[in-house]
Design a protein around this motif. Structure first.
Motif, PDB file in Angstrom:
ATOM      1  N   GLN A 562     -26.153  27.659  17.682  1.00 46.62           N
ATOM      2  CA  GLN A 562     -26.287  28.132  19.063  1.00 46.62           C
ATOM      3  C   GLN A 562     -27.685  28.650  19.368  1.00 46.62           C
ATOM      4  N   ASN A 563     -28.344  29.234  18.364  1.00 43.31           N
ATOM      5  CA  ASN A 563     -29.572  29.986  18.630  1.00 43.31           C
ATOM      6  C   ASN A 563     -30.849  29.364  18.077  1.00 43.31           C
ATOM      7  N   ASP A 564     -30.739  28.394  17.181  1.00 47.17           N
ATOM      8  CA  ASP A 564     -31.942  27.869  16.539  1.00 47.17           C
ATOM      9  C   ASP A 564     -32.821  27.115  17.550  1.00 47.17           C
ATOM     10  N   GLU A 565     -34.081  27.540  17.665  1.00 49.35           N
ATOM     11  CA  GLU A 565     -34.991  26.948  18.649  1.00 49.35           C
ATOM     12  C   GLU A 565     -35.287  25.485  18.348  1.00 49.35           C
ATOM     13  N   GLN A 566     -35.413  25.164  17.073  1.00 47.92           N
ATOM     14  CA  GLN A 566     -35.735  23.793  16.705  1.00 47.92           C
ATOM     15  C   GLN A 566     -34.615  22.838  17.098  1.00 47.92           C
ATOM     16  N   LEU A 567     -33.377  23.270  16.909  1.00 47.11           N
ATOM     17  CA  LEU A 567     -32.244  22.408  17.242  1.00 47.11           C
ATOM     18  C   LEU A 567     -32.052  22.255  18.745  1.00 47.11           C
ATOM     19  N   SER A 568     -32.587  23.185  19.511  1.00 45.21           N
ATOM     20  CA  SER A 568     -32.412  23.126  20.964  1.00 45.21           C
ATOM     21  C   SER A 568     -33.367  22.148  21.646  1.00 45.21           C
ATOM     22  N   LYS A 569     -34.308  21.588  20.879  1.00 42.51           N
ATOM     23  CA  LYS A 569     -35.250  20.631  21.463  1.00 42.51           C
ATOM     24  C   LYS A 569     -34.525  19.339  21.843  1.00 42.51           C
ATOM     25  N   PRO A 570     -34.931  18.700  22.939  1.00 45.07           N
ATOM     26  CA  PRO A 570     -34.236  17.481  23.410  1.00 45.07           C
ATOM     27  C   PRO A 570     -34.166  16.378  22.359  1.00 45.07           C
ATOM     28  N   GLU A 571     -35.228  16.232  21.564  1.00 43.08           N
ATOM     29  CA  GLU A 571     -35.246  15.150  20.573  1.00 43.08           C
ATOM     30  C   GLU A 571     -34.239  15.373  19.440  1.00 43.08           C
ATOM     31  N   ASN A 572     -33.704  16.591  19.345  1.00 42.05           N
ATOM     32  CA  ASN A 572     -32.749  16.903  18.281  1.00 42.05           C
ATOM     33  C   ASN A 572     -31.309  16.986  18.788  1.00 42.05           C
ATOM     34  N   ARG A 573     -31.083  16.453  19.987  1.00 44.15           N
ATOM     35  CA  ARG A 573     -29.757  16.559  20.591  1.00 44.15           C
ATOM     36  C   ARG A 573     -28.687  15.861  19.739  1.00 44.15           C
ATOM     37  N   SER A 574     -29.014  14.684  19.223  1.00 43.07           N
ATOM     38  CA  SER A 574     -28.044  13.942  18.400  1.00 43.07           C
ATOM     39  C   SER A 574     -27.760  14.683  17.098  1.00 43.07           C
ATOM     40  N   MET A 575     -28.806  15.253  16.525  1.00 41.34           N
ATOM     41  CA  MET A 575     -28.646  16.021  15.294  1.00 41.34           C
ATOM     42  C   MET A 575     -27.744  17.221  15.529  1.00 41.34           C
ATOM     43  N   LEU A 576     -27.964  17.913  16.629  1.00 41.41           N
ATOM     44  CA  LEU A 576     -27.168  19.094  16.946  1.00 41.41           C
ATOM     45  C   LEU A 576     -25.706  18.716  17.160  1.00 41.41           C
ATOM     46  N   ARG A 577     -25.473  17.587  17.823  1.00 33.52           N
ATOM     47  CA  ARG A 577     -24.091  17.147  18.052  1.00 33.52           C
ATOM     48  C   ARG A 577     -23.360  16.944  16.727  1.00 33.52           C
ATOM     49  N   VAL A 578     -24.012  16.297  15.769  1.00 33.59           N
ATOM     50  CA  VAL A 578     -23.374  16.016  14.480  1.00 33.59           C
ATOM     51  C   VAL A 578     -23.161  17.306  13.693  1.00 33.59           C
ATOM     52  N   LEU A 579     -24.133  18.203  13.741  1.00 31.27           N
ATOM     53  CA  LEU A 579     -23.984  19.471  13.030  1.00 31.27           C
ATOM     54  C   LEU A 579     -22.849  20.305  13.625  1.00 31.27           C
ATOM     55  N   ARG A 580     -22.668  20.226  14.930  1.00 29.71           N
ATOM     56  CA  ARG A 580     -21.552  20.941  15.551  1.00 29.71           C
ATOM     57  C   ARG A 580     -20.212  20.357  15.106  1.00 29.71           C
ATOM     58  N   LEU A 581     -20.167  19.033  14.948  1.00 31.00           N
ATOM     59  CA  LEU A 581     -18.961  18.412  14.410  1.00 31.00           C
ATOM     60  C   LEU A 581     -18.678  18.941  13.009  1.00 31.00           C
ATOM     61  N   LEU A 582     -19.727  19.054  12.183  1.00 34.05           N
ATOM     62  CA  LEU A 582     -19.566  19.559  10.824  1.00 34.05           C
ATOM     63  C   LEU A 582     -19.102  21.005  10.821  1.00 34.05           C
ATOM     64  N   ALA A 583     -19.681  21.810  11.711  1.00 27.88           N
ATOM     65  CA  ALA A 583     -19.294  23.218  11.777  1.00 27.88           C
ATOM     66  C   ALA A 583     -17.819  23.347  12.148  1.00 27.88           C
ATOM     67  N   SER A 584     -17.382  22.540  13.093  1.00 24.84           N
ATOM     68  CA  SER A 584     -15.969  22.570  13.490  1.00 24.84           C
ATOM     69  C   SER A 584     -15.077  22.095  12.351  1.00 24.84           C
ATOM     70  N   LEU A 585     -15.486  21.018  11.680  1.00 23.87           N
ATOM     71  CA  LEU A 585     -14.689  20.503  10.569  1.00 23.87           C
ATOM     72  C   LEU A 585     -14.595  21.534   9.447  1.00 23.87           C
ATOM     73  N   PHE A 586     -15.718  22.159   9.127  1.00 24.13           N
ATOM     74  CA  PHE A 586     -15.723  23.168   8.067  1.00 24.13           C
ATOM     75  C   PHE A 586     -14.767  24.309   8.408  1.00 24.13           C
ATOM     76  N   ALA A 587     -14.879  24.827   9.625  1.00 23.86           N
ATOM     77  CA  ALA A 587     -14.068  25.981  10.024  1.00 23.86           C
ATOM     78  C   ALA A 587     -12.580  25.626  10.113  1.00 23.86           C
ATOM     79  N   LEU A 588     -12.269  24.512  10.754  1.00 27.71           N
ATOM     80  CA  LEU A 588     -10.864  24.164  10.961  1.00 27.71           C
ATOM     81  C   LEU A 588     -10.198  23.722   9.663  1.00 27.71           C
TER      82      LEU A 588
END
Length: 702
Positions: A562-588
């Motif tokens: 949610q807070n990492d500045e590097q991940l919030s850059k437009p060029e990293n949008r796809s990376m952030l999407r996949v990492l969010r999937l991983l975070a959800s998978l890990f937690a659930l």
């Protein structure tokens, strides 16, 4: 005719049945939707990756760093090759002008502990953190130059996790201004000490300080144990190797006993505690918890190391699962060259369920390891200013997280090995010896079950302070925050009505915080109100530590995204999407495994549990196309993996047969024991056959 037995076995030059492994992996890599190199840079940083590339070139070409024979060596050979590696690392570091990071990378890539490992990981850090300026010149400077080689002698034959129960004594002798080290019983022998068996000439010895007739408990001493001229043990010392172990056999774990062995006053590490020369007066440290700093540092590094353990195991298992074909999926058949082929096992949902959460766990441990090191450095700065407010929470969290993450890692290594089927049982998989060598992590630096008690004591104390209104709020103390939220609304319920509701990060964090707080409150109630003993509650105590630390890992993962500045850059949008999937998978996936606790707490209903399980399967489908790219992003070179199954190029079967050819048993056509143990039976049988044939011929003549 002379028979030559020294002929190695060679496989015929054939190709594996198609499709080739590299084609499978290329197809998998094409499915990825994010920049793999970009994710590697996010994990390690561009500078670190460049350093690794330069160091790797040297590691792959230096004979002392060759791993070719690793899986075939005896213990004696392992120790000898490890010492050669240690020596050559020092020489290459000087030749190449390597800095500390370069050396760390070299040891990381070599991926096998050696006799000097504890010199770097425990001896030097202790000297850095617990010595005076005078002692730094006498011990630390020489250790950094390798003029002395050290180890850390704490564990004893009769005591490990219970440091206060150590028996070795160090009695101050005012007449000579010396300490007398003594091992009064057999169980007081220092045992399991890495590097002590044969390599070390110095040791940090934890011994009970006795001065003026009073026992002040264990304190550290820097002690010379072997001659610097011929490496012989010094008079009054019995030292040796503890023998072969389940794993870790490239390290000379040793034992040592002291027979009224005198050491100088300067040997007492005196940055915090002091013993006055001549009088023996004991001066206690300004804060009793100052020594926790070293423990927090070591445990934070172990948490960070669990990321690499998970990354290595999952890289091997995922790549192999993408290549290994088993059976035909009639509902969705695969084709190659217009022919139906068997299905890669990674396409089977059960294989995904076994492996994909482990990949998510590797990323989760990365974020938590990074946060632990940040908090450690923050705490060190605060303590230098006399501020100890962060220490208790950090120490408790580091204890519980060390326990949780190493347990996660060792379980995942074994799950990955099993997921590789029969070939996972081969050392060539890279997982068998790896499992053996990683396994001590669940015991050293605090047994994993014992450590949970340290975490639980802090959690219960904090809960009582929250109830009494005495808890101090802090931006770094999330324990107080989730306990306070629970006390404000102890009947909170999960609002999810669909499976996708479980993808809400706030819902996930609320669920983990509520479950941990509920469990802590119940344990506190049973101990404080119902009078249950600590011993009778140990199972629940372990559970609240686990619940708390799972909350920390999940929170670190989600909040960073949610807070990492590097991940919030437009060029990293796809990376952030996949990492969010991983975070959800890990937690659930954790929630699914711990469903009973979420149900008992009242936060989830049975109907919501069914929705949660459904969402886990849906997440597997979404992560599946990305998973080879996700393990590629760990950027673990083949030299590091040393695995036939996990090769980047996918040439699994070629590698397996090549490694089998190097097996020493295959370097002769006839086994050494043939003449003595096989031939007599064969010859006897052959003679019997020949005699029978002769009898039949004689009978035929008549």
């Amino acid at each position: 005719m002379t028979f030559n037995n020294n002929v190695p076995t060679k496989f015929p030059k054939l190709q594996p049945r198609g499709p080739p492994g590299e084609l499978f992996l290329a197809n998998e890599r094409a499915k990825g939707t994010f920049d793999v190199n970009g994710l590697s840079r996010f994990i390690y940083g561009e500078k670190w990756l460049q350093k690794m590339g330069r160091v790797l070139e040297i590691m792959e070409t230096e004979p002392a760093f060759d791993k070719t024979n690793r899986y075939y060596q005896s213990r004696k050979d392992k120790i000898a090759s490890s010492l050669r590696k240690d020596k050559r690392i020092i020489e290459v570091a000087q030749e190449q002008n390597w800095d500390e990071t370069d050396v760390q990378i070299a040891n990381f890539l070599y991926d096998q502990s050696t006799p000097f490992t504890l010199h770097y990981n425990m001896f030097i850090p202790t000297l850095k953190n617990q010595t005076t300026d005078e002692q730094k010149k006498l011990f630390l400077e020489r250790a950094l130059k390798h003029e002395i080689i050290g180890c850390y002698a704490q564990t004893e034959l009769g005591h490990g996790s219970n440091v206060q129960g150590l028996e070795t004594t160090a009695t101050y002798i005012p007449e000579t201004n010396e300490f007398e080290l003594h091992s009064p019983t057999l169980t007081s022998a220092k045992w399991w000490i890495g590097g002590l068996g044969k390599a070390a000439n110095h040791a940090i010895v934890m011994a009970r300080l006795i001065t003026n007739g009073k026992d002040y408990g264990p304190h550290p001493f820097c002690v010379q144990i072997r001659s610097l001229k011929d490496h012989h043990p010094l008079p009054g010392i019995t030292v040796g190797d503890v023998g072969p172990k389940f794993g870790f056999n490239s390290v000379d774990n040793g034992f040592i006993m002291f027979d009224h062995y005198r050491i100088p006053h300067i040997a007492f590490l005196a940055k915090y505690s002091k013993v006055k020369a001549g009088t023996g007066e004991y001066i206690k440290p300004p804060n009793a918890k100052l020594s926790y700093g070293t423990m927090v540092y070591v445990r934070a590094n172990i948490v960070l190391g669990s990321q690499y353990a998970l990354a290595k195991a999952t890289t091997i298992a995922i790549r192999y699962s993408a290549i290994r074909q088993q059976f035909v999926d009639t509902a969705n058949p695969r084709k190659w060259n217009n022919k139906v082929i068997e299905t890669p096992v990674l396409d089977y949902t059960m294989q995904q369920y076994r492996l994909l959460p482990a990949v998510a766990a590797a990323y989760a441990c990365f974020f938590t390891g990074r946060e632990m090191m940040r908090l450690y450095n923050l705490n060190q700065e605060a303590m230098q200013k006399g501020n100890f407010s962060l220490l208790a929470d950090l120490h408790a969290s580091s204890s519980g997280l060390k326990s949780l993450t190493t347990t996660m890692a060792i379980d995942a290594i074994e799950d990955c090995r099993r997921a590789c089927g029969g070939h996972g049982y081969s050392m060539f998989s890279g997982l068998g010896q790896f499992y053996q060598d990683y396994l001590p992590n669940v015991t050293w630096e605090g047994d994993n079950y014992i450590l949970t008690q340290q975490t639980a004591r802090y959690l219960l104390k904090t809960f009582r302070n929250v109830v009494a209104g005495k808890a101090e709020q802090s931006e770094y103390n999330h324990t107080v925050r989730y306990l306070t939220q629970f006390m404000e609304n102890p009947k909170s319920k999960c609002p999810a009505t669909t499976s996708t509701d479980f993808l809400n990060p706030e819902l996930i964090l609320s669920a983990f915080g509520f479950r941990a707080a509920f469990s802590i409150a119940k344990v506190a109630e049973q101990i404080d109100r119902d009078g249950r003993s600590w011993n009778s509650m140990l199972v629940e105590i372990s559970r609240i530590s686990k619940a708390h630390c799972q909350f920390i890992i999940v929170r670190n993962f989600i909040v960073t995204l949610q807070n990492d500045e590097q991940l919030s850059k437009p060029e990293n949008r796809s990376m952030l999407r996949v990492l969010r999937l991983l975070a959800s998978l890990f937690a659930l996936h954790i929630m699914e495994k711990e469903l009973s606790e979420f149900l008992v707490s009242g936060y989830l209903t049975p109907e919501q549990c069914a929705l949660l399980k459904q969402q886990v399967i849906e997440l597997l489908e979404e992560v599946r196309p990305e998973v080879v790219s996700l393990v590629d992003a760990f950027a673990l070179p083949d030299y590091y993996l040393h695995s036939a199954l996990g090769r980047y190029d996918g040439k699994v079967y070629e590698a397996m047969t090549e490694m089998a050819e190097r097996e020493p048993l295959n370097h002769t056509l006839v086994v050494d024991g043939y003449e003595e143990c096989i031939k007599p039976f064969v010859v006897k049988r052959q003679r019997s056959i020949e005699e029978n044939q002769q009898q039949q011929l004689q009978h035929a003549k008549f």
